[in-house]
Design a protein around this motif. Structure first.
Motif, PDB file in Angstrom:
ATOM      1  N   GLY A  41    -115.338 -62.998 -75.557  1.00  0.00           N
ATOM      2  CA  GLY A  41    -115.042 -62.070 -74.475  1.00  0.00           C
ATOM      3  C   GLY A  41    -115.800 -62.497 -73.237  1.00  0.00           C
ATOM      4  N   THR A  42    -115.837 -61.639 -72.263  1.00  0.00           N
ATOM      5  CA  THR A  42    -116.578 -61.937 -71.048  1.00  0.00           C
ATOM      6  C   THR A  42    -117.489 -60.763 -70.729  1.00  0.00           C
ATOM      7  OG1 THR A  42    -114.811 -61.041 -69.664  1.00  0.00           O
ATOM      8  CG2 THR A  42    -114.779 -63.414 -70.069  1.00  0.00           C
ATOM      9  N   GLU A  43    -118.533 -61.046 -70.021  1.00  0.00           N
ATOM     10  CA  GLU A  43    -119.486 -60.026 -69.581  1.00  0.00           C
ATOM     11  C   GLU A  43    -119.656 -60.199 -68.081  1.00  0.00           C
ATOM     12  OE1 GLU A  43    -121.844 -56.745 -70.349  1.00  0.00           O
ATOM     13  OE2 GLU A  43    -120.614 -57.842 -71.779  1.00  0.00           O
ATOM     14  N   HIS A  44    -119.594 -59.127 -67.349  1.00  0.00           N
ATOM     15  CA  HIS A  44    -119.695 -59.186 -65.890  1.00  0.00           C
ATOM     16  C   HIS A  44    -121.043 -58.638 -65.422  1.00  0.00           C
ATOM     17  CE1 HIS A  44    -115.466 -60.251 -65.550  1.00  0.00           C
ATOM     18  NE2 HIS A  44    -115.256 -59.371 -66.507  1.00  0.00           N
ATOM     19  N   PHE A  45    -121.670 -59.367 -64.523  1.00  0.00           N
ATOM     20  CA  PHE A  45    -122.965 -58.954 -63.981  1.00  0.00           C
ATOM     21  C   PHE A  45    -122.887 -58.764 -62.473  1.00  0.00           C
ATOM     22  CE2 PHE A  45    -123.864 -61.862 -67.603  1.00  0.00           C
ATOM     23  CZ  PHE A  45    -124.278 -60.894 -68.496  1.00  0.00           C
ATOM     24  N   ALA A  46    -121.698 -58.615 -61.942  1.00  0.00           N
ATOM     25  CA  ALA A  46    -121.497 -58.504 -60.489  1.00  0.00           C
ATOM     26  C   ALA A  46    -121.984 -57.156 -59.959  1.00  0.00           C
ATOM     27  CB  ALA A  46    -120.020 -58.692 -60.157  1.00  0.00           C
ATOM     28  N   GLY A  47    -122.109 -57.101 -58.648  1.00  0.00           N
ATOM     29  CA  GLY A  47    -122.421 -55.847 -57.988  1.00  0.00           C
ATOM     30  C   GLY A  47    -123.896 -55.578 -57.777  1.00  0.00           C
ATOM     31  N   HIS A  48    -124.727 -56.537 -58.067  1.00  0.00           N
ATOM     32  CA  HIS A  48    -126.173 -56.359 -57.913  1.00  0.00           C
ATOM     33  C   HIS A  48    -126.762 -57.603 -57.248  1.00  0.00           C
ATOM     34  CE1 HIS A  48    -126.032 -52.861 -60.577  1.00  0.00           C
ATOM     35  NE2 HIS A  48    -125.288 -53.584 -61.398  1.00  0.00           N
ATOM     36  N   SER A  49    -128.048 -57.558 -56.955  1.00  0.00           N
ATOM     37  CA  SER A  49    -128.755 -58.720 -56.424  1.00  0.00           C
ATOM     38  C   SER A  49    -128.805 -59.800 -57.509  1.00  0.00           C
ATOM     39  CB  SER A  49    -130.175 -58.336 -56.032  1.00  0.00           C
ATOM     40  OG  SER A  49    -130.921 -57.997 -57.198  1.00  0.00           O
ATOM     41  N   PHE A  50    -129.119 -61.038 -57.102  1.00  0.00           N
ATOM     42  CA  PHE A  50    -129.252 -62.111 -58.089  1.00  0.00           C
ATOM     43  C   PHE A  50    -130.284 -61.735 -59.147  1.00  0.00           C
ATOM     44  CE2 PHE A  50    -127.398 -65.254 -55.012  1.00  0.00           C
ATOM     45  CZ  PHE A  50    -126.370 -65.669 -55.840  1.00  0.00           C
ATOM     46  N   ALA A  51    -131.415 -61.201 -58.730  1.00  0.00           N
ATOM     47  CA  ALA A  51    -132.475 -60.866 -59.684  1.00  0.00           C
ATOM     48  C   ALA A  51    -131.970 -59.864 -60.723  1.00  0.00           C
ATOM     49  CB  ALA A  51    -133.684 -60.299 -58.948  1.00  0.00           C
ATOM     50  N   ARG A  52    -131.245 -58.854 -60.286  1.00  0.00           N
ATOM     51  CA  ARG A  52    -130.720 -57.837 -61.209  1.00  0.00           C
ATOM     52  C   ARG A  52    -129.647 -58.445 -62.129  1.00  0.00           C
ATOM     53  NH1 ARG A  52    -131.336 -54.360 -64.632  1.00  0.00           N
ATOM     54  NH2 ARG A  52    -129.934 -52.598 -64.710  1.00  0.00           N
ATOM     55  N   ARG A  53    -128.802 -59.312 -61.589  1.00  0.00           N
ATOM     56  CA  ARG A  53    -127.782 -59.970 -62.420  1.00  0.00           C
ATOM     57  C   ARG A  53    -128.441 -60.828 -63.497  1.00  0.00           C
ATOM     58  NH1 ARG A  53    -123.538 -62.232 -57.872  1.00  0.00           N
ATOM     59  NH2 ARG A  53    -123.181 -60.229 -56.867  1.00  0.00           N
ATOM     60  N   PHE A  54    -129.473 -61.577 -63.096  1.00  0.00           N
ATOM     61  CA  PHE A  54    -130.166 -62.431 -64.054  1.00  0.00           C
ATOM     62  C   PHE A  54    -130.847 -61.586 -65.129  1.00  0.00           C
ATOM     63  CE2 PHE A  54    -130.765 -65.848 -60.561  1.00  0.00           C
ATOM     64  CZ  PHE A  54    -129.465 -66.280 -60.732  1.00  0.00           C
ATOM     65  N   SER A  55    -131.412 -60.460 -64.741  1.00  0.00           N
ATOM     66  CA  SER A  55    -132.049 -59.561 -65.695  1.00  0.00           C
ATOM     67  C   SER A  55    -131.027 -59.013 -66.697  1.00  0.00           C
ATOM     68  CB  SER A  55    -132.719 -58.404 -64.951  1.00  0.00           C
ATOM     69  OG  SER A  55    -133.262 -57.484 -65.854  1.00  0.00           O
ATOM     70  N   LYS A  56    -129.856 -58.624 -66.199  1.00  0.00           N
ATOM     71  CA  LYS A  56    -128.800 -58.124 -67.085  1.00  0.00           C
ATOM     72  C   LYS A  56    -128.319 -59.239 -68.024  1.00  0.00           C
ATOM     73  CE  LYS A  56    -126.147 -54.645 -65.379  1.00  0.00           C
ATOM     74  NZ  LYS A  56    -124.952 -54.168 -64.713  1.00  0.00           N
ATOM     75  N   CYS A  57    -128.209 -60.458 -67.509  1.00  0.00           N
ATOM     76  CA  CYS A  57    -127.810 -61.602 -68.327  1.00  0.00           C
ATOM     77  C   CYS A  57    -128.838 -61.839 -69.433  1.00  0.00           C
ATOM     78  CB  CYS A  57    -127.655 -62.844 -67.451  1.00  0.00           C
ATOM     79  SG  CYS A  57    -127.271 -64.358 -68.357  1.00  0.00           S
ATOM     80  N   HIS A  58    -130.118 -61.809 -69.077  1.00  0.00           N
ATOM     81  CA  HIS A  58    -131.187 -62.020 -70.062  1.00  0.00           C
ATOM     82  C   HIS A  58    -131.094 -60.977 -71.172  1.00  0.00           C
ATOM     83  CE1 HIS A  58    -135.164 -62.229 -71.875  1.00  0.00           C
ATOM     84  NE2 HIS A  58    -135.280 -63.430 -71.326  1.00  0.00           N
TER      85      HIS A  58
END
Length: 147
Positions: free
Chosen positions: A6-23
Motif C-alpha cells: 500500500g502507500t502511506e502519505h506524509f503530506a501537509g506538514h513541515s519536512f521535520a514533521r513528515r520525517f517524524s511520521k515516516c520514522h
C-alpha cells in the motif's frame, strides 16, 4: 510468503514533521511484523525540494528500520525492478503496472506497483540489491565507511 502492500502519505506538514511520521510508521511496521529486511527505492528526483525529501525519507526509513530491529535495509536503484521484471531498465509506469498485474497483484497506484516490483525483483535476484544499492559497509576494525 504473505505480504501486504500500500502507500502511506506524509503530506501537509513541515519536512521535520513528515520525517517524524515516516520514522514512526517504518519503526512500527518493522517491530509489529518482525521485518528483517527493508527495501527502499533509491531516490531519483529533479528539483531541490523533491531531492531533499526523497533522500530524507530514505535516510529516515533506514534509521527507523535499524532502530526497530531490522537486520538490514537496502537502497535499490529505480531501474533494477524494471530491468528484472520487464527486461528494460527504463520501462514506463504503465508497463510496470501491467507486469505486476499480470503476475497476479492488484496495485492501486503506480507507487504500489513500484513497491511490489522492489520485492519481486529482490526475491528473483537478491544480488541486484547489493550490486545497485551503493550501500555502505562498515569496516570491522575501525568503523570507517567503505564502498
Amino acid at each position: 510468503m504473505i505480504f501486504a502492500h500500500g502507500t502511506e502519505h506524509f503530506a501537509g506538514h513541515s519536512f521535520a514533521r513528515r520525517f517524524s511520521k515516516c520514522h514512526s510508521f517504518v519503526s512500527g511496521m518493522v517491530a509489529r511484523h518482525k521485518i528483517c529486511t527493508v527495501l527502499i527505492e533509491k531516490p531519483f528526483h529533479r528539483g531541490e525540494a523533491a531531492t531533499r525529501a526523497g533522500w530524507g525519507f530514505a535516510g529516515v526509513a533506514e534509521a527507523a528500520a535499524s532502530a526497530a530491529g531490522a537486520a538490514r535495509s537496502l537502497l535499490i536503484n529505480v531501474q533494477t525492478p524494471k530491468r528484472v521484471l520487464t527486461g528494460r531498465g527504463h520501462a514506463s509506469k504503465e508497463e510496470m503496472i501491467a507486469t505486476i498485474t499480470a503476475l497476479g497483484f492488484t496495485p492501486g497506484t503506480d507507487h504500489e506497483a513500484d513497491a511490489i516490483g522492489l520485492l519481486l525483483a529482490y526475491m528473483e535476484d537478491p544480488t541486484c540489491a547489493k550490486a545497485t544499492s551503493g550501500a555502505i559497509k562498515r569496516s570491522p576494525r575501525k568503523g570507517r565507511a567503505k564502498k
